[in-house]
Design a protein around this motif. Structure first.
Motif, PDB file in Angstrom:
ATOM      1  N   THR A 272       0.839  -1.207   0.000  1.00  0.00           N
ATOM      2  CA  THR A 272       0.000   0.000   0.000  1.00  0.00           C
ATOM      3  C   THR A 272       0.872   1.255   0.000  1.00  0.00           C
ATOM      4  N   ALA A 273       2.022   1.178   0.684  1.00  0.00           N
ATOM      5  CA  ALA A 273       2.889   2.359   0.771  1.00  0.00           C
ATOM      6  C   ALA A 273       3.353   2.806  -0.616  1.00  0.00           C
ATOM      7  N   GLN A 274       3.434   1.845  -1.549  1.00  0.00           N
ATOM      8  CA  GLN A 274       3.830   2.191  -2.923  1.00  0.00           C
ATOM      9  C   GLN A 274       2.806   3.119  -3.578  1.00  0.00           C
ATOM     10  N   GLY A 275       1.559   3.007  -3.092  1.00  0.00           N
ATOM     11  CA  GLY A 275       0.473   3.722  -3.770  1.00  0.00           C
ATOM     12  C   GLY A 275       0.156   5.089  -3.194  1.00  0.00           C
ATOM     13  N   VAL A 276       1.012   5.594  -2.313  1.00  0.00           N
ATOM     14  CA  VAL A 276       0.754   6.912  -1.728  1.00  0.00           C
ATOM     15  C   VAL A 276       0.838   7.968  -2.825  1.00  0.00           C
ATOM     16  N   GLN A 277      -0.242   8.726  -2.985  1.00  0.00           N
ATOM     17  CA  GLN A 277      -0.329   9.718  -4.047  1.00  0.00           C
ATOM     18  C   GLN A 277       0.448  10.981  -3.674  1.00  0.00           C
ATOM     19  N   PRO A 278       1.032  11.664  -4.683  1.00  0.00           N
ATOM     20  CA  PRO A 278       1.775  12.887  -4.369  1.00  0.00           C
ATOM     21  C   PRO A 278       0.846  13.958  -3.815  1.00  0.00           C
ATOM     22  N   PHE A 279       1.370  14.745  -2.889  1.00  0.00           N
ATOM     23  CA  PHE A 279       0.556  15.769  -2.233  1.00  0.00           C
ATOM     24  C   PHE A 279       1.504  16.860  -1.748  1.00  0.00           C
ATOM     25  N   THR A 280       1.176  18.107  -2.036  1.00  0.00           N
ATOM     26  CA  THR A 280       2.024  19.212  -1.587  1.00  0.00           C
ATOM     27  C   THR A 280       1.310  19.986  -0.491  1.00  0.00           C
ATOM     28  N   TYR A 281       2.038  20.202   0.615  1.00  0.00           N
ATOM     29  CA  TYR A 281       1.502  21.023   1.703  1.00  0.00           C
ATOM     30  C   TYR A 281       1.964  22.461   1.528  1.00  0.00           C
ATOM     31  N   GLY A 282       1.151  23.400   2.003  1.00  0.00           N
ATOM     32  CA  GLY A 282       1.482  24.806   1.877  1.00  0.00           C
ATOM     33  C   GLY A 282       1.894  25.430   3.193  1.00  0.00           C
ATOM     34  N   PRO A 283       2.125  26.723   3.174  1.00  0.00           N
ATOM     35  CA  PRO A 283       2.617  27.405   4.378  1.00  0.00           C
ATOM     36  C   PRO A 283       1.530  27.704   5.407  1.00  0.00           C
ATOM     37  N   ASN A 284       0.260  27.451   5.112  1.00  0.00           N
ATOM     38  CA  ASN A 284      -0.777  27.718   6.118  1.00  0.00           C
ATOM     39  C   ASN A 284      -1.710  26.521   6.289  1.00  0.00           C
ATOM     40  N   VAL A 285      -1.086  25.341   6.433  1.00  0.00           N
ATOM     41  CA  VAL A 285      -1.853  24.118   6.690  1.00  0.00           C
ATOM     42  C   VAL A 285      -2.704  24.296   7.941  1.00  0.00           C
ATOM     43  N   ASN A 286      -2.127  24.978   8.953  1.00  0.00           N
ATOM     44  CA  ASN A 286      -2.856  25.190  10.210  1.00  0.00           C
ATOM     45  C   ASN A 286      -4.188  25.906   9.978  1.00  0.00           C
ATOM     46  N   VAL A 287      -4.190  26.882   9.074  1.00  0.00           N
ATOM     47  CA  VAL A 287      -5.418  27.636   8.789  1.00  0.00           C
ATOM     48  C   VAL A 287      -6.434  26.726   8.099  1.00  0.00           C
ATOM     49  N   ALA A 288      -5.961  25.979   7.098  1.00  0.00           N
ATOM     50  CA  ALA A 288      -6.872  25.077   6.391  1.00  0.00           C
ATOM     51  C   ALA A 288      -7.445  24.042   7.353  1.00  0.00           C
ATOM     52  N   TYR A 289      -6.599  23.527   8.257  1.00  0.00           N
ATOM     53  CA  TYR A 289      -7.041  22.491   9.188  1.00  0.00           C
ATOM     54  C   TYR A 289      -8.035  23.053  10.202  1.00  0.00           C
ATOM     55  N   SER A 290      -7.794  24.273  10.681  1.00  0.00           N
ATOM     56  CA  SER A 290      -8.763  24.787  11.659  1.00  0.00           C
ATOM     57  C   SER A 290     -10.063  25.144  10.952  1.00  0.00           C
ATOM     58  N   ALA A 291      -9.977  25.552   9.669  1.00  0.00           N
ATOM     59  CA  ALA A 291     -11.205  25.761   8.892  1.00  0.00           C
ATOM     60  C   ALA A 291     -11.933  24.430   8.712  1.00  0.00           C
ATOM     61  N   TYR A 292     -11.172  23.339   8.518  1.00  0.00           N
ATOM     62  CA  TYR A 292     -11.786  22.015   8.404  1.00  0.00           C
ATOM     63  C   TYR A 292     -12.595  21.699   9.659  1.00  0.00           C
ATOM     64  N   ASN A 293     -11.957  21.901  10.835  1.00  0.00           N
ATOM     65  CA  ASN A 293     -12.645  21.611  12.098  1.00  0.00           C
ATOM     66  C   ASN A 293     -13.971  22.347  12.185  1.00  0.00           C
ATOM     67  N   ASP A 294     -13.935  23.650  11.900  1.00  0.00           N
ATOM     68  CA  ASP A 294     -15.143  24.456  12.068  1.00  0.00           C
ATOM     69  C   ASP A 294     -16.196  24.137  11.014  1.00  0.00           C
ATOM     70  N   GLU A 295     -15.759  24.083   9.747  1.00  0.00           N
ATOM     71  CA  GLU A 295     -16.732  23.919   8.664  1.00  0.00           C
ATOM     72  C   GLU A 295     -17.324  22.513   8.658  1.00  0.00           C
ATOM     73  N   PHE A 296     -16.479  21.496   8.836  1.00  0.00           N
ATOM     74  CA  PHE A 296     -17.013  20.145   8.832  1.00  0.00           C
ATOM     75  C   PHE A 296     -17.738  19.829  10.139  1.00  0.00           C
ATOM     76  N   GLY A 297     -17.395  20.573  11.205  1.00  0.00           N
ATOM     77  CA  GLY A 297     -18.176  20.444  12.432  1.00  0.00           C
ATOM     78  C   GLY A 297     -19.628  20.792  12.159  1.00  0.00           C
ATOM     79  N   LYS A 298     -19.813  21.912  11.461  1.00  0.00           N
ATOM     80  CA  LYS A 298     -21.173  22.331  11.091  1.00  0.00           C
ATOM     81  C   LYS A 298     -21.817  21.306  10.156  1.00  0.00           C
ATOM     82  N   ALA A 299     -21.029  20.850   9.159  1.00  0.00           N
ATOM     83  CA  ALA A 299     -21.581  19.952   8.140  1.00  0.00           C
ATOM     84  C   ALA A 299     -22.015  18.616   8.739  1.00  0.00           C
ATOM     85  N   THR A 300     -21.203  18.057   9.655  1.00  0.00           N
ATOM     86  CA  THR A 300     -21.566  16.760  10.226  1.00  0.00           C
ATOM     87  C   THR A 300     -22.799  16.891  11.117  1.00  0.00           C
ATOM     88  N   GLU A 301     -22.965  18.074  11.711  1.00  0.00           N
ATOM     89  CA  GLU A 301     -24.182  18.290  12.488  1.00  0.00           C
ATOM     90  C   GLU A 301     -25.391  18.409  11.556  1.00  0.00           C
TER      91      GLU A 301
END
Lengths: 438, 322
Positions: free
Chosen positions: A378-407
């Motif tokens: 499975t490790a062979q199949g890891v797809q390429p992915f680039t992280y940016g300089p504000n992953v923290n912002v995207a992740y905290s937006a994930y928490n808030d936005e998907f928190g609302k969505a799952t509710e």
């Protein structure tokens, strides 16, 4: 990834600075080690088994003594490090750095460039994709990969057998099995959609072919609200809307209880899952099995990454040379990697040392003899992915936005959450002055 | 005899020095006495506040990709941090939530505190010491611990309440769902806050001279009448004080929602204004806009507290001044 003038210049400047610092530090260090005793290095980490691994190094290297300073976990430790960097003192010499945090830390000038102090052939021991996450595609090296977290599907083999369920190989089958299971026993779920675990969702999007950031010329691009991520969000939103997948966050006492009593029958997780299951659901020993991730196209072997870290040297360290020597041993030698696996059950990033170190399946999965063979595939199949300089912002937006969505429990809300993540991430980059490609 | 001689030989110095020394001492003395307090005030209050105000007017500008050293520069930002903070819908929403939280929490908390204080003060209450301590005790539990305890009680699968309700066949409710989460958080604040406020009011009740009660009883007042007509008006200043404290604590609510957040989807990272400050400073690494929001919150607290005091001062303290 193309190398650009700005980055080249930055790398050269950093390298020169390092050389100067290295020379000064070296001569001082040589004189110092005789007079003042061994070089003392502090190491902030939260990976399991680090004390034991470091103890092995300390016993063999009286001149370079490393002290482990156990941290709460990724986010608080990074917060502490960034604060120390801003304050100008208080940072450790060595730091465990999750791959997605490296661009943020480099942008905050928190990490030292190790390209001049690491052994030259070290890069050959790692997969290209893994190595790129510590160089960010430049000539600089901001750490040495320690472990990686290719994702797999973990499930309760006993319950699958009892209910006559097939192990899903595609996401369509996963949805069917989720429904069959929940219909057969309404207290049971094949999984949960966790709005608290942005890294988990990132891994699922990565499997589908997303890469949320990118470098175009001298600008960053943000590509969260695009087809692969939308596909993943809509799929999970549909399952939650249907009610066949739970919507509670992971890593709560409730979730632990559900894993332990068999209400959570599956977990889309990564290679380090056995350790978590052993700790959080001790009553289920020997009942779990691991399979490759369900695929979007039957026959594919794609997967994403969830977790995994490098070890870096901070820009405040006065002994980058000795620190690099320790890191190269721990993350890039047979002896060090054996210790990582033995004491911490990590899945080492060092491909050369992996084979010998991973001969036995993890204790919690002792009945699955081919555990690490499947993992390696499975490790062979890891797809390429680039992280940016504000992953923290995207992740905290994930928490808030998907928190609302799952509710809200609708597929539309999930799609709206992806869009909101994109907006928050782009706005933040622009506001800070990064140049952003539209 | 001897007095004239020295005066002749050493005329001026003693006369001029003697009276001057005490005068200088007198002018220095207040400053010497004030110095420790002023130093502490400057170091730990004025300077940090000044630094926060300074930070709120600054921002970081990144050039290009922002990688490597030298790519970030701190520059003056004018009032842009402030305009962003005040225009941020998340900030406004968090203010709204906290206002509602305060509306739910403060009257309930002070009402219960007053009720318990009056009950403890009433003549017939038995086991006074025990009741007082058991109501006060939750205040001694740090709010993070209290939130963890309540969090476990709220989670359906691990909650003993849920277990009991289910075995008795009673309906169960998810207290962490979006409609009731505010009440769930307010409940933790209530549990921790009633005791403290009760003690403040109770202490004020104890200071009331017994003659007043005697006079009232002679006039035929009931216990309830005494409570309503004598006790409550006399402890009004304490009620104002506790209200002020509670209002400030409400504006600063942080520990409870932050601790409960990982357990549920319904608390966002900007649930309360201080949570937004924390997120901006430490998750988003934008200490500048966090500083601006903090200054806004501090000013709002200041205006509300003093506005409230001005409003009630004349009425509440009128009887004391005659």
């Amino acid at each position: 990834m193309r190398l650009h003038t700005a980055m080249k210049t930055a790398a050269v400047v950093a390298a020169t600075a390092m050389l100067a610092a290295g020379c000064g530090g070296g001569s001082e260090g040589d004189g110092g080690s005789a007079a003042d005793g061994p070089v003392e290095l502090t190491f902030w980490t939260w990976a399991p088994g680090m004390e034991e691994t470091v103890a092995e190094w300390n016993a063999a290297n009286p001149d370079i003594q490393v002290t482990v300073n156990k941290q709460d976990g990724g986010d608080p430790a990074i917060t502490k490090l960034l604060t120390a960097i801003k304050a100008g003192s208080g940072a450790p010499d060595l730091m465990q750095t999750e791959y997605q945090k490296i661009p943020t830390l480099v942008a905050a000038d928190a990490l030292a460039d190790l390209s001049d102090v690491l052994p030259e052939d070290l890069a050959d021991r790692y997969a290209d994709g893994t190595w790129e996450s510590v160089t960010l595609g430049s000539d600089a090296v901001y750490g040495v990969p320690q472990d990686s977290g290719p994702m797999q599907f973990y499930y309760r083999a006993d319950i699958f057998e009892q209910l006559g369920l097939e192990v899903p190989e595609t996401w369509d089958e996963y949805a069917q099995v989720a429904e069959q299971l929940h219909t057969a026993d309404p207290s049971k779920y094949l999984g949960t959609f966790s709005a608290n675990d942005a890294g988990w969702f990132t891994g699922l999007a990565q499997q589908a072919g997303a890469s949320w950031w990118g470098i175009e010329g001298d600008s960053w691009s943000v590509d969260i609200d695009s087809e692969p991520t939308q596909k993943v969000a809509e799929y999970w939103g549909g399952l939650v809307e249907q009610g066949v997948i739970d919507n509670k966050p992971m890593y709560t006492p409730e979730w632990n209880a559900a894993l332990n009593d068999g209400s959570q029958v599956g977990w889309l997780s990564a290679i380090w899952a056995p350790g978590v299951l052993e700790g959080n659901a001790p009553d289920t020993a020997g009942k779990w099995a691991m399979a490759p991730m369900p695929q979007w196209e039957a026959g594919d072997t794609a997967t994403g990454n969830w977790g995994g870290s490098a070890t870096s040297v901070t820009s405040q360290s006065e002994h980058p040379e000795q620190a690099a020597e320790f890191i190269a041993w721990m993350n890039g030698s047979q002896e060090g990697v054996n210790a990582l696996v033995e004491y911490g059950s990590l899945y080492p990033a060092d491909l050369d040392a992996q084979g010998e170190a991973l001969a036995e399946p993890p204790a919690f999965f002792s009945q699955q003899a081919d555990f690490y063979d499947i993992a390696a595939e499975t490790a062979q199949g890891v797809q390429p992915f680039t992280y940016g300089p504000n992953v923290n912002v995207a992740y905290s937006a994930y928490n808030d936005e998907f928190g609302k969505a799952t509710e809200a429990r609708t597929a539309d809300a999930f799609l709206a959450a992806v869009e909101a993540m994109q907006t928050a991430t782009v706005d933040d980059l622009k506001n800070a002055g990064f140049s952003v490609a539209e | 005899m001897t007095t004239t001689e020295p005066r002749a030989t050493t005329p001026a110095p003693p006369a001029s020095v003697e009276p001057r020394r005490p005068r200088r001492r007198r002018t220095l003395a207040p400053y010497v006495y004030l110095a420790p307090a002023m130093t502490l005030f400057t170091l730990f209050l004025a300077l940090p506040i000044g630094y926060a105000v300074y930070l709120s007017l600054r921002t970081v500008k990144v050039s290009g990709l922002g990688l490597g050293s030298g790519a970030r520069q701190e520059v003056w930002a004018g009032f842009s941090n402030y305009s962003r903070a005040l225009g941020d819908p998340e900030f406004l929403a968090s203010v709204g939530r906290v206002a509602l939280y305060g509306l739910v929490l403060v009257p309930t908390m002070l009402g219960l505190a007053l009720l318990f204080a009056l009950l403890l003060d009433a003549k017939r209450t038995g086991v006074k010491g025990f009741s007082r301590v058991s109501i006060f005790l939750p205040y001694a539990v740090p709010s993070v611990i209290a939130s963890l305890l309540w969090g476990f009680l709220y989670l359906p699968r691990v909650s003993p309440f849920e277990y009991v309700a289910e075995s008795l066949g009673l309906p169960t409710a998810d207290v962490l769902s979006s409609n009731v989460i505010l009440f769930a958080i307010a409940n933790i604040g209530l549990w921790g806050g009633v005791g403290f406020n009760m003690i403040v009011i109770y202490t004020a009740l104890k200071a009331i001279p017994q003659e007043l009660y005697e006079a009232a009883r002679l006039d035929g007042a009931t216990e309830r009448g005494i409570a309503w007509r004598i006790k409550i008006p006399i402890v009004a200043p304490s009620l104002i004080l506790t209200f002020l404290f509670s209002m400030i604590a409400t504006l600063q609510v942080f520990a409870e929602p932050t601790t409960l957040r990982p357990l549920t989807n319904t608390i966002s990272t900007t649930w309360s204004p201080l949570m937004k400050v924390y997120r901006d400073a430490f998750t988003r690494d934008d200490i500048y806009s966090a500083a601006a929001t903090s200054v806004v919150i501090a000013l709002a607290t200041f205006v509300l507290s003093f506005g409230f005091l001005r409003l009630v001062q004349r009425r509440a303290f009128a009887q004391e001044n005659g």
